[in-house]
Each structure stands twice: as structure tokens, then as C-alpha cells.
Motif scaffolding. Structure first.
Motif, PDB file in Angstrom:
ATOM      1  N   LEU A 279      -4.173   8.010   5.201  1.00 15.73           N
ATOM      2  CA  LEU A 279      -3.541   6.703   4.997  1.00 15.73           C
ATOM      3  C   LEU A 279      -2.241   6.570   5.797  1.00 15.73           C
ATOM      4  O   LEU A 279      -1.978   5.522   6.395  1.00 15.73           O
ATOM      5  CB  LEU A 279      -3.271   6.464   3.510  1.00 15.73           C
ATOM      6  CG  LEU A 279      -4.481   6.190   2.632  1.00 15.73           C
ATOM      7  CD1 LEU A 279      -4.073   6.160   1.165  1.00 15.73           C
ATOM      8  CD2 LEU A 279      -5.147   4.886   3.028  1.00 15.73           C
TER       9      LEU A 279
ATOM     10  N   VAL B  37       0.842  -1.203   0.000  1.00 17.74           N
ATOM     11  CA  VAL B  37       0.000   0.000   0.000  1.00 17.74           C
ATOM     12  C   VAL B  37       0.874   1.249   0.000  1.00 17.74           C
ATOM     13  O   VAL B  37       0.612   2.203  -0.731  1.00 17.74           O
ATOM     14  CB  VAL B  37      -0.960  -0.003   1.215  1.00 17.74           C
ATOM     15  CG1 VAL B  37      -1.679   1.320   1.353  1.00 17.74           C
ATOM     16  CG2 VAL B  37      -1.959  -1.142   1.091  1.00 17.74           C
ATOM     17  N   TRP B  38       1.914   1.233   0.820  1.00 19.19           N
ATOM     18  CA  TRP B  38       2.818   2.381   0.888  1.00 19.19           C
ATOM     19  C   TRP B  38       3.466   2.634  -0.477  1.00 19.19           C
ATOM     20  O   TRP B  38       3.492   3.758  -0.969  1.00 19.19           O
ATOM     21  CB  TRP B  38       3.893   2.158   1.953  1.00 19.19           C
ATOM     22  CG  TRP B  38       4.710   3.388   2.191  1.00 19.19           C
ATOM     23  CD1 TRP B  38       5.833   3.781   1.539  1.00 19.19           C
ATOM     24  CD2 TRP B  38       4.423   4.415   3.139  1.00 19.19           C
ATOM     25  NE1 TRP B  38       6.284   4.978   2.028  1.00 19.19           N
ATOM     26  CE2 TRP B  38       5.429   5.384   3.009  1.00 19.19           C
ATOM     27  CE3 TRP B  38       3.423   4.588   4.082  1.00 19.19           C
ATOM     28  CZ2 TRP B  38       5.462   6.527   3.796  1.00 19.19           C
ATOM     29  CZ3 TRP B  38       3.452   5.725   4.864  1.00 19.19           C
ATOM     30  CH2 TRP B  38       4.465   6.678   4.715  1.00 19.19           C
TER      31      TRP B  38
END
Length: 65
Positions: free
Chosen positions: A25, A4-5
Motif C-alpha cells: 500500500l 487511506v493513509w
């Protein structure tokens, strides 16, 4: 989390996100890391880590960086 990062939050991310979503996030991912520290018995380290994250994000916002 690394996926995701790299996909959304890294400086050279494949998909650029708007600033409010990016901040949410980032805080979410770092909060999960702080929660993992807490659950593993390192409560003070988790609290310190979360505090450092929040102070960092607040300073970046206030300094408009």
C-alpha cells in the motif's frame, strides 16, 4: 489518499495491516504521487522521488526496522 493513509498506514491507524500489505500500500500510494509528478511535467522529480522511496523501503527491509 490521506484517508487511506490515516485508516490503514499511519502509526496510530484504526485498522492495523500486516507488513507485506502495508509495504504494498505504501509503495502504491507513493508511486501514484510519483506518477502525478511525471504527468505534470516534473518527470525527473517523479523518478527521483520513486527512487528515494524504493531505496528507503529496501534499506528498512535489509536493516530489519
Amino acid at each position: 489518499m490521506a484517508f487511506v493513509w490515516g485508516l490503514f498506514l499511519a502509526p496510530k491507524a484504526s485498522y492495523l495491516t500486516t507488513e507485506p500489505l502495508r509495504t504494498i500500500l505504501q509503495i502504491g500510494i507513493f508511486s501514484l504521487a510519483a506518477a502525478a509528478l511525471h504527468v505534470s511535467g516534473k518527470s525527473m522529480l517523479g523518478i527521483s522521488f520513486l527512487g528515494a522511496i524504493l531505496i528507503n523501503k529496501l534499506m528498512l527491509f535489509l536493516l530489519d526496522l
